[in-house]
Design a protein around this motif. Structure first.
Motif, short mmCIF file in Angstrom:
data_model
loop_
_atom_site.label_atom_id
_atom_site.label_comp_id
_atom_site.label_asym_id
_atom_site.label_seq_id
_atom_site.Cartn_x
_atom_site.Cartn_y
_atom_site.Cartn_z
N VAL A 76 4.54 5.14 -5.74
CA VAL A 76 5.83 4.95 -6.41
C VAL A 76 5.60 4.26 -7.74
N PHE A 77 5.28 5.05 -8.75
CA PHE A 77 5.06 4.55 -10.11
C PHE A 77 4.00 3.44 -10.15
N GLY A 78 3.08 3.48 -9.20
CA GLY A 78 2.00 2.50 -9.20
C GLY A 78 2.43 1.09 -8.89
N VAL A 79 3.60 0.93 -8.24
CA VAL A 79 4.08 -0.43 -7.93
C VAL A 79 3.08 -1.16 -7.03
N GLY A 80 2.51 -0.42 -6.09
CA GLY A 80 1.56 -1.05 -5.18
C GLY A 80 0.30 -1.54 -5.87
N ILE A 81 -0.06 -0.89 -6.99
CA ILE A 81 -1.25 -1.32 -7.72
C ILE A 81 -1.07 -2.74 -8.26
N VAL A 82 0.16 -3.07 -8.61
CA VAL A 82 0.46 -4.43 -9.08
C VAL A 82 0.71 -5.37 -7.90
N LEU A 83 1.42 -4.87 -6.88
CA LEU A 83 1.88 -5.73 -5.79
C LEU A 83 0.77 -6.07 -4.80
N PHE A 84 -0.10 -5.10 -4.47
CA PHE A 84 -1.10 -5.34 -3.43
C PHE A 84 -2.05 -6.47 -3.78
N PRO A 85 -2.61 -6.58 -5.00
CA PRO A 85 -3.47 -7.73 -5.30
C PRO A 85 -2.75 -9.06 -5.20
N VAL A 86 -1.43 -9.06 -5.50
CA VAL A 86 -0.67 -10.31 -5.40
C VAL A 86 -0.55 -10.74 -3.94
N LEU A 97 0.83 -1.20 0.00
CA LEU A 97 0.00 0.00 0.00
C LEU A 97 0.86 1.25 0.00
N ALA A 98 1.97 1.21 0.71
CA ALA A 98 2.85 2.37 0.75
C ALA A 98 3.53 2.63 -0.59
N LEU A 99 3.64 1.61 -1.42
CA LEU A 99 4.31 1.75 -2.71
C LEU A 99 3.36 2.16 -3.83
N ILE A 100 2.10 2.41 -3.50
CA ILE A 100 1.16 2.83 -4.55
C ILE A 100 1.60 4.12 -5.23
N PHE A 138 -4.12 -9.87 -13.14
CA PHE A 138 -3.08 -9.31 -12.29
C PHE A 138 -2.33 -8.22 -13.04
N GLY A 139 -2.03 -7.15 -12.32
CA GLY A 139 -1.31 -6.04 -12.93
C GLY A 139 -2.20 -4.99 -13.55
N THR A 140 -3.52 -5.20 -13.51
CA THR A 140 -4.46 -4.24 -14.11
C THR A 140 -5.13 -3.41 -13.02
N TRP A 141 -5.57 -2.22 -13.44
CA TRP A 141 -6.28 -1.35 -12.51
C TRP A 141 -7.59 -1.98 -12.06
N ARG A 142 -8.25 -2.75 -12.94
CA ARG A 142 -9.51 -3.40 -12.60
C ARG A 142 -9.30 -4.39 -11.45
N ARG A 143 -8.20 -5.10 -11.49
CA ARG A 143 -7.90 -6.06 -10.42
C ARG A 143 -7.69 -5.33 -9.09
N PHE A 144 -6.91 -4.26 -9.14
CA PHE A 144 -6.65 -3.50 -7.91
C PHE A 144 -7.93 -2.91 -7.35
N ARG A 145 -8.77 -2.35 -8.21
CA ARG A 145 -10.01 -1.74 -7.74
C ARG A 145 -10.94 -2.79 -7.14
N TRP A 146 -10.97 -3.98 -7.74
CA TRP A 146 -11.81 -5.05 -7.19
C TRP A 146 -11.35 -5.45 -5.79
N VAL A 147 -10.03 -5.55 -5.61
CA VAL A 147 -9.49 -5.97 -4.32
C VAL A 147 -9.76 -4.92 -3.25
N VAL A 148 -9.46 -3.65 -3.54
CA VAL A 148 -9.58 -2.61 -2.50
C VAL A 148 -11.04 -2.25 -2.23
N SER A 149 -11.95 -2.53 -3.16
CA SER A 149 -13.36 -2.21 -2.94
C SER A 149 -14.11 -3.31 -2.20
N ASP A 150 -13.46 -4.45 -1.99
CA ASP A 150 -14.09 -5.56 -1.27
C ASP A 150 -13.86 -5.35 0.23
N PRO A 151 -14.92 -5.17 1.02
CA PRO A 151 -14.74 -4.96 2.48
C PRO A 151 -13.99 -6.11 3.15
#
Length: 434
Positions: free
Chosen positions: A50-60, A45-48, A96-109
């Motif tokens: 930084v060039f969007g690294v967290g967007i790829v890493l957090f769902p993983v 989450l802290a790396l979001i 994995f690696g897409t904005w749709r994946r990240f948004r799905w993960v963070v929007s799930d309570p």
């Protein structure tokens, strides 16, 4: 001494030892996996920025978090608690690696509830070490380690109680050690219950999420039920068209031709009438078979136990049938259960290579349980277009479930459950062998 004298000891000792081992496993998972995954999630989450690294890493990392949380849900069954899975299904294109994946993960309570659980569950998991730590701490006194060291002239303090200055104090460690061992094993389940109770606040779906999941499940099962009903209607129409209808047409033609020949060729009329009688018998048999495929008469006459025993008699190998039903389920549920057992037994006869099979019908806690097993070669699977998949869809229409366990080499066990209520209670269960 009679071995039965040791029964009270075994009653609490064996479960205590098992539970202590379970507590050790929970503690290792909590102190190891949970801490590491929580730290990785925070870093991702802290790396979001930084060039969007967290967007790829957090769902993983979330995949590991959910796997760990799912493992703790399964471990909760050790104390008889069932925790449902709360996650929302992934939308199309959520790679994995897409904005749709990240948004799905963070929007799930459930994602954030899992992270909260990772933090708090670490502490409750550490408490689960107590069932093992207390007996281990008391074991050194129980086996006489303080006395041995004192006799050897080695200074030794037995924990927080007192320093070992004389033989009497060393001997007193024996009962203290026994109390610690016994106490740790007796209360072994309490820390695990605390851990599972805390997990029950975070890991199951919320009321809103549970309703949403229920709606999606009902939508899927309704669509599958509609498709199954449409396929069944097409089958009935095809059977009528190709079977009974064709024979009735032939019967009508034979009677019409007989009417034309009744005066000129009585012998030919007799042959035509004989053919008509045979054709009518075949049409009647096909209609009866079609009716049995819709709702078997044996099911209506003898109920589910009798109908299942009739199925067992038709299988070309010995089938043991055990029934414990204090009443009859509703007709639709009874029909679904009958056809589920029929499909399973048909697979046993055709594909299993078994020498014996068994069927169990039980009812408890509002659920009808059907178990069909065999000692065959195993390897059975529920494919998308197979008969077992159709059975699963039939049961799903009633909120039923089906589990297939069939390792290579066997045995194969198909367990099915149907929530339902029973009527017409009986006085005692029955069992038999087909």
């Amino acid at each position: 001494m009679d071995a039965s004298a040791y029964l009270p000891v075994r009653t609490w000792l064996r479960p205590g030892v098992v539970t202590a081992g379970q507590g050790l496993l929970i503690a290792l998972l909590s102190l190891g996996t949970n801490v590491a995954l929580f730290v990785l999630s925070v870093v991702a989450l802290a790396l979001i920025p930084v060039f969007g690294v967290g967007i790829v890493l957090f769902p993983v990392v979330t995949v590991g978090v959910r796997y760990s949380a799912g493992l703790h849900r399964r471990l909760a069954r050790w104390v008889g608690v069932t925790l449902a899975t709360p996650y929302l299904p992934a939308p199309d294109g959520a790679q994995f690696g897409t904005w749709r994946r990240f948004r799905w993960v963070v929007s799930d309570p459930a994602t954030w509830r899992d992270l909260a659980w990772m933090l708090l569950g670490t502490f409750t998991g550490a408490i689960c070490l107590a069932p093992l730590a207390l007996p281990a701490y008391g074991l050194e006194g129980l086996i006489g380690l303080p006395l041995v060291l004192h006799t050897a002239g080695v200074d030794y303090g037995y924990g927080p109680f007192w320093p070992i200055d004389n033989t009497a104090q060393a001997l007193l460690c024996f009962p203290i050690g026994a109390l610690l061992v016994a106490g740790g094993l007796v209360v072994a389940r309490w820390p695990i219950r605390l851990h599972v109770t805390v997990a029950g606040f975070f890991l199951p779906p919320t009321r809103e999420a549970e309703l949403a999941l229920r709606v999606r499940q009902l939508t899927v099962t309704r669509a599958e039920t509609v498709d199954a009903q449409a396929a069944e209607l097409r089958r009935i129409e095809r059977d009528l068209h190709d079977g009974a209808q064709a024979r009735l047409v032939a019967l009508s033609m034979s009677i019409g031709l007989a009417e034309q020949l009744v005066r000129d060729d009585p012998e030919a009329v007799r042959r035509l009438l004989a053919e008509a009688r045979e054709t009518s018998g075949q049409a009647l048999a096909e209609l009866r078979g079609l009716v049995r495929g819709i709702h078997p008469p044996v099911l209506a006459e003898r109920g589910l136990p009798g109908a299942v025993r009739a199925l067992a008699l038709a299988v070309p190998l010995p089938v043991d049938v055990t029934v414990d039903l204090p009443g009859r389920p509703a007709a639709p549920v009874e029909s679904a259960a009958y056809f589920a057992v029929a499909e399973a037994l048909a697979n046993v006869g055709k594909h299993s290579g078994a020498t014996r099979a068994w069927v169990e019908l039980r009812y408890a806690a509002g659920r009808l349980t059907l178990v069909v097993g065999d000692d065959g070669r195993g390897g059975a699977a529920s494919t998308a277009d197979g008969g077992l998949a159709g059975t699963g869809r039939r049961l799903a229409a009633f909120d039923g479930t089906m589990t297939v366990t069939s390792p290579a080499g066997g045995p194969t066990v198909i367990s099915m459950e149907l929530p339902c209520a029973l009527s017409s209670p009986k006085t005692s269960p029955s069992s038999g062998t087909g």
